[in-house]
Design an enzyme around this catalytic site. Structure first.
Site, PDB file in Angstrom:
ATOM      1  CB  SER A 155       7.598   6.492  -4.108  1.00 11.68           C
ATOM      2  OG  SER A 155       6.570   6.951  -4.951  1.00 11.68           O
ATOM      3  NE  ARG A 156       6.777   0.082   0.121  1.00 13.70           N
ATOM      4  CZ  ARG A 156       5.447   0.213   0.042  1.00 13.70           C
ATOM      5  NH1 ARG A 156       4.870   1.407   0.173  1.00 13.70           N
ATOM      6  NH2 ARG A 156       4.685  -0.837  -0.122  1.00 13.70           N
ATOM      7  CG  LEU A 157      11.276   8.009  -1.670  1.00  8.33           C
ATOM      8  CD1 LEU A 157      11.387   9.180  -2.654  1.00  8.33           C
ATOM      9  CD2 LEU A 157      12.661   7.370  -1.481  1.00  8.33           C
ATOM     10  NE  ARG A 163      -1.766   1.201   4.309  1.00 16.67           N
ATOM     11  CZ  ARG A 163      -1.823   1.275   5.646  1.00 16.67           C
ATOM     12  NH1 ARG A 163      -1.614   0.212   6.390  1.00 16.67           N
ATOM     13  NH2 ARG A 163      -2.105   2.413   6.229  1.00 16.67           N
TER      14      ARG A 163
END
Ligand SMILES: Cc1cc2nc3c(=O)[nH]c(=O)nc-3n(C[C@H](O)[C@H](O)[C@H](O)COP(=O)(O)O)c2cc1C
Length: 216
Positions: free
Chosen positions: A193-195, A12
């Site tokens: 975005s996983r940042l 997610r």
């Protein structure tokens, strides 16, 4: 809703909030207080459930969930049977890691530190606040021991009930609290975005903390 065909497809995006080193308190306990209050306000079912990781003297790890029962500048407190696996590991190697996962808030908090025993007075005060059934259970159970079956546990409970009758159920000598004295506390906020945002506090003195952002 589409059902993912494999576990690898489960993911997610996190976009609820951000965490900025310019906005956080210089004191991680103040920051934790804020996050814990928000977890409570979000009506998470058990915001005080946390993973507790311990290790043997040889470094073999084990982890389980326990409930946070108090926290302040001195550390994070949970209660347990001192004879349990975690109790034995903490006696041999008094260091631990704690992890809170507040998924609905896209948040994680990680804590590491030394572990000390809570005073008998403090354990006593908490024990007396527990419901009668839990107090009797603390006497009936020998946590983490293999037992022949459920019936043996229930027989032990009946024996304990008979022993204490309607009288006082005192704090068992084998039961009490541990306090994790934090050396590092990391706040993780999920981002796009996983940042993700990660802010880690590292103790530099009694009340002094280094604050750093970590790469996601
Ligand atoms: C939500 C939840 C809360 C728990 N809270 C505690 C707790 O506060 N203290 C405790 O000793 N065990 C608690 N347990 C049970 C532990 O996870 C574990 O089974 C038990 O402490 C034995 O662990 P050990 O054999 O590694 O010592 C809890 C389990 C769950 C799922």
């Amino acid at each position: 809703m589409t059902v993912p065909s494999t576990i690898a497809d489960l993911r997610r995006e996190y976009a609820r909030a951000r965490l900025d080193e310019r906005d956080v308190s210089p004191d991680p306990i103040v920051e934790f207080t804020r996050w814990f209050a928000q977890a409570q306000q979000a009506q998470l079912p058990e915001p005080n459930a946390m993973t507790l990781a311990t290790a043997t003297a040889g470094g073999a790890p084990s982890a389980r969930i326990v409930l946070l029962k108090a926290f302040d500048e001195r550390g994070f407190v949970f209660f347990t049977d001192y004879r349990s696996r975690k109790g034995a590991e903490l006696e041999a190697n008094p260091r631990a890691a704690l992890v809170f996962y507040w998924g609905e808030l896209e948040r994680q908090v990680r804590i590491t530190g030394e572990v000390i025993l809570v005073s008998r007075e403090e354990s006593e005060r908490y024990f007396r606040s527990r419901p009668l059934g839990s107090r009797l259970g603390a006497w009936a159970s020998y946590q983490s021991r293999a037992i022949p079956g459920r019936a043996a546990l229930e027989a032990d409970l009946r024996e304990i009930e008979a022993r204490f009758g309607d009288g006082d159920v005192p704090l068992p000598p084998h039961w009490g609290g541990f306090r994790v004295v934090p050396e590092t506390i990391e706040f993780w906020q999920g981002r796009e975005s996983r940042l993700h945002d990660r802010i880690r506090y590292e103790r530099e003195g009694r009340e002094r903390w280094k604050v750093e952002r970590l790469s996601p």
